[in-house]
Design a protein around this motif. Structure first.
Motif, PDB file in Angstrom:
ATOM      1  N   THR A 437       0.843  -1.188   0.000  1.00 38.55           N
ATOM      2  CA  THR A 437       0.000   0.000   0.000  1.00 38.55           C
ATOM      3  C   THR A 437       0.881   1.242   0.000  1.00 38.55           C
ATOM      4  O   THR A 437       1.942   1.259   0.641  1.00 38.55           O
ATOM      5  N   PHE A 438       0.482   2.266  -0.734  1.00 41.05           N
ATOM      6  CA  PHE A 438       1.262   3.497  -0.888  1.00 41.05           C
ATOM      7  C   PHE A 438       0.982   4.421   0.293  1.00 41.05           C
ATOM      8  O   PHE A 438      -0.174   4.725   0.576  1.00 41.05           O
ATOM      9  N   ARG A 439       2.032   4.854   0.992  1.00 37.72           N
ATOM     10  CA  ARG A 439       1.846   5.648   2.202  1.00 37.72           C
ATOM     11  C   ARG A 439       2.848   6.817   2.276  1.00 37.72           C
ATOM     12  O   ARG A 439       3.798   6.900   1.498  1.00 37.72           O
ATOM     13  N   ARG A 440       2.631   7.660   3.257  1.00 38.50           N
ATOM     14  CA  ARG A 440       3.541   8.776   3.550  1.00 38.50           C
ATOM     15  C   ARG A 440       4.376   8.372   4.768  1.00 38.50           C
ATOM     16  O   ARG A 440       3.842   8.235   5.866  1.00 38.50           O
ATOM     17  N   LEU A 441       5.662   8.174   4.573  1.00 40.89           N
ATOM     18  CA  LEU A 441       6.521   7.746   5.679  1.00 40.89           C
ATOM     19  C   LEU A 441       6.616   8.822   6.754  1.00 40.89           C
ATOM     20  O   LEU A 441       6.498   8.556   7.946  1.00 40.89           O
ATOM     21  N   TYR A 442       6.872  10.051   6.330  1.00 40.80           N
ATOM     22  CA  TYR A 442       6.940  11.185   7.249  1.00 40.80           C
ATOM     23  C   TYR A 442       6.981  12.464   6.430  1.00 40.80           C
ATOM     24  O   TYR A 442       7.116  12.437   5.196  1.00 40.80           O
ATOM     25  N   THR A 443       6.868  13.578   7.112  1.00 41.02           N
ATOM     26  CA  THR A 443       6.978  14.891   6.481  1.00 41.02           C
ATOM     27  C   THR A 443       8.040  15.690   7.221  1.00 41.02           C
ATOM     28  O   THR A 443       8.004  15.783   8.453  1.00 41.02           O
ATOM     29  N   ALA A 444       8.998  16.235   6.489  1.00 38.40           N
ATOM     30  CA  ALA A 444      10.056  17.044   7.087  1.00 38.40           C
ATOM     31  C   ALA A 444      10.317  18.246   6.193  1.00 38.40           C
ATOM     32  O   ALA A 444      10.442  18.107   4.968  1.00 38.40           O
ATOM     33  N   ASP A 445      10.377  19.426   6.799  1.00 41.05           N
ATOM     34  CA  ASP A 445      10.569  20.682   6.068  1.00 41.05           C
ATOM     35  C   ASP A 445       9.500  20.859   4.986  1.00 41.05           C
ATOM     36  O   ASP A 445       9.754  21.422   3.930  1.00 41.05           O
ATOM     37  N   GLY A 446       8.301  20.346   5.260  1.00 43.09           N
ATOM     38  CA  GLY A 446       7.187  20.497   4.330  1.00 43.09           C
ATOM     39  C   GLY A 446       7.213  19.542   3.160  1.00 43.09           C
ATOM     40  O   GLY A 446       6.345  19.621   2.289  1.00 43.09           O
ATOM     41  N   ILE A 447       8.194  18.634   3.113  1.00 43.93           N
ATOM     42  CA  ILE A 447       8.289  17.671   2.010  1.00 43.93           C
ATOM     43  C   ILE A 447       7.777  16.322   2.493  1.00 43.93           C
ATOM     44  O   ILE A 447       8.239  15.792   3.511  1.00 43.93           O
ATOM     45  N   HIS A 448       6.838  15.749   1.765  1.00 46.90           N
ATOM     46  CA  HIS A 448       6.275  14.447   2.116  1.00 46.90           C
ATOM     47  C   HIS A 448       7.141  13.345   1.514  1.00 46.90           C
ATOM     48  O   HIS A 448       7.403  13.344   0.302  1.00 46.90           O
ATOM     49  N   ASN A 449       7.556  12.436   2.349  1.00 45.44           N
ATOM     50  CA  ASN A 449       8.359  11.302   1.883  1.00 45.44           C
ATOM     51  C   ASN A 449       7.427  10.112   1.664  1.00 45.44           C
ATOM     52  O   ASN A 449       7.064   9.401   2.602  1.00 45.44           O
ATOM     53  N   TYR A 450       7.024   9.919   0.418  1.00 40.69           N
ATOM     54  CA  TYR A 450       6.112   8.827   0.067  1.00 40.69           C
ATOM     55  C   TYR A 450       6.898   7.558  -0.266  1.00 40.69           C
ATOM     56  O   TYR A 450       7.942   7.596  -0.901  1.00 40.69           O
ATOM     57  N   PHE A 451       6.382   6.436   0.158  1.00 41.96           N
ATOM     58  CA  PHE A 451       6.940   5.136  -0.218  1.00 41.96           C
ATOM     59  C   PHE A 451       5.876   4.072   0.082  1.00 41.96           C
ATOM     60  O   PHE A 451       4.736   4.398   0.422  1.00 41.96           O
ATOM     61  N   TRP A 452       6.252   2.822  -0.030  1.00 44.37           N
ATOM     62  CA  TRP A 452       5.325   1.720   0.119  1.00 44.37           C
ATOM     63  C   TRP A 452       5.507   1.030   1.455  1.00 44.37           C
ATOM     64  O   TRP A 452       6.618   0.909   1.973  1.00 44.37           O
ATOM     65  N   LYS A 453       4.417   0.577   2.024  1.00 49.44           N
ATOM     66  CA  LYS A 453       4.417  -0.251   3.211  1.00 49.44           C
ATOM     67  C   LYS A 453       3.609  -1.512   2.904  1.00 49.44           C
ATOM     68  O   LYS A 453       2.922  -1.595   1.876  1.00 49.44           O
TER      69      LYS A 453
END
Length: 463
Positions: A437-453
């Protein structure tokens, strides 16, 4: 013949029991449940999941020639959100991906525009609805996404046979940029406006299609103004049994995503030669009339709306508030992650967004992640796997600890250590089945780090 060639919805697994609200806040709540996007979900990740299901439900070889994404809760401003969906679906570079958002009505507007254009257009709508603790919006809202693939030819499931719209400027619901919740005008004022506009558009749509209200087999009436939607539904002249369940008791009203979600459910339960009416109340009224074709009988949805409604899992109200950022909880005492590298992500787009592995040049087995000497490309996003082992980490940083990591053996080869989501620790076991499933790992400095879980596969008897 132009119309809908595939459709799907995505409903997050988390559910909030509305009765828990009053016990915590002292007011609000009610009966039933609402869907809740997890801490690692946003409108983009939910849009990806809905779009994946829609493409899996489409006829073999059917691919979008354009991607339109509509939401009122975008992950980014200035930056296009649809490009992340485009990358996750691995669409060709010549397929345009654009955002059509800002207002709830934008979603049905995008669908209307696609139906009146040409080519295969994938229209994705997604929304996260919230409100202040104890408010009606908090209890009555819901989170979801839906994707409708519009095209033409023999594969059309439902042909568009008539439309009409009515527009008037008035202030009923509003939210200025940066505000976390919507504000509302007096309820009777909005009802008066919407019922008149809805009646006008309804009559005009029936006239253009050459049908009567009594011919309608399924009538969907939806909008964030629940009182107006109920009032208009009773005046349409359609048979009482034709009025569709709006899922407010189990999912909630999911804003921009709700028209396409309910339309998807209607198609999943329909038969050939049935008349489906979609009435949307949002800053005016829009009516779309569809006639189902013989193709709907053989259509096999990848994961039906009813299946997803039946597989919800309750979460505590406190966790809901924490996920919404309305309740600060003690985080793990570890440094927060740094922002992701845009250049590194750009170099590995197929892996990061598409979850595409490589093959070992020696054995031909899938390699995850792909190594510099990998050969070929192995798409893995739709491949299930088995948990070989797992561990629960209560120390590592997470917006919603603890983190569960698992080593997953994928069907057909390939092994990868990966984070699990939507998982109850006490129910996990080695040998358990998972899907990506495609998810957002975290957000830092306003940038969303998307990857799969990976998340546990849930089976339901509802299809």
């Amino acid at each position: 013949m132009r119309g809908i060639v595939s459709a799907a919805a995505y409903i997050p697994r988390a559910r909030l029991d509305r009765s828990a609200i009053a016990g915590f806040v002292g007011s609000g709540g009610g009966k039933g449940t609402r869907s809740v996007a997890s801490y690692d979900e946003d409108t983009t990740t939910m849009g990806v999941e809905a779009a994946r299901l829609a493409l899996r439900s489409a006829a073999a070889g059917t691919r979008p020639e354009a991607l339109w994404f509509s939401t009122v809760a975008p992950g980014y401003l200035d930056k296009t959100n649809a490009t992340a969906i485009h990358a996750a679906l691995r669409l060709d570079h010549d397929v345009p991906a654009v955002d059509m958002g800002g207002a709830v009505r934008s979603a049905v507007g995008a669908l209307l525009a696609a139906l009146k254009s040409s080519g295969n257009t994938l229209v994705v709508s997604s929304d996260i609805r919230t409100g202040l603790p104890g408010s009606g919006d908090e209890a009555g809202g819901g989170d979801a996404a839906a994707a409708i693939l519009v095209g033409e030819g023999d594969g059309v499931l439902a042909e568009l046979i008539g439309t009409a719209s009515a527009t008037e400027e008035f202030v009923d619901r509003w939210r200025t940029p940066g505000e976390p919740r919507s504000k509302l005008w007096e309820e009777r004022f909005g009802e008066t406006k919407y019922v008149a506009l809805g009646d006008q558009a309804w009559r005009e749509a029936l006239k253009t299609a050459g049908v009567e209200a009594t011919d309608v087999d399924t009538a969907i009436v939806t909008g964030l103004h629940a009182r107006a939607a109920r009032s208009l539904a009773g005046r349409l002249g359609a048979a009482k049994e034709a009025l569709a369940d709006n899922l407010s008791a189990t999912v909630g009203i999911t804003g921009a995503a709700h028209p396409a979600l309910l339309l998807t459910r209607a198609l999943e339960t329909s038969e050939p030669n049935k008349l489906i009416a979609l009435v949307v109340l949002a800053d005016g009224a829009d009516v779309l009339l569809f006639r189902t074709t013989d193709a709907v009988q053989s259509w096999q949805p990848a994961r039906s709306v009813d299946t997803q409604v039946a597989t919800g899992s309750e979460i505590p109200y406190g966790k809901f508030l924490a996920w919404r950022g309305m309740l600060s909880v003690e985080p793990p005492r570890r440094p927060e992650p740094q922002r992701m590298s845009a250049s590194a992500a750009g170099r590995r787009e197929d892996w990061k967004f598409g979850f595409v592995g490589g093959r070992s040049p020696e054995t031909g087995e899938p390699q995850l992640p792909p190594l510099p000497n990998s050969t070929g490309a192995v798409p893995m996003a739709d491949t299930e796997g088995t948990i070989a082992t797992f561990t629960v980490d209560r120390i590592a940083y997470s917006p919603s600890p603890p983190i569960v990591f698992a080593v997953v053996d994928f069907d057909g080869g390939g092994r990868l250590p990966i984070e699990l989501t939507d998982a109850k620790v006490e129910e996990l076991a080695m040998g358990g089945r998972v899907e990506m499933t495609f998810r957002r790992l975290y957000t830092a400095d306003g940038i969303h780090n998307y990857f799969w879980k990976a998340r546990p596969v849930l089976r339901s008897s509802n299809g």
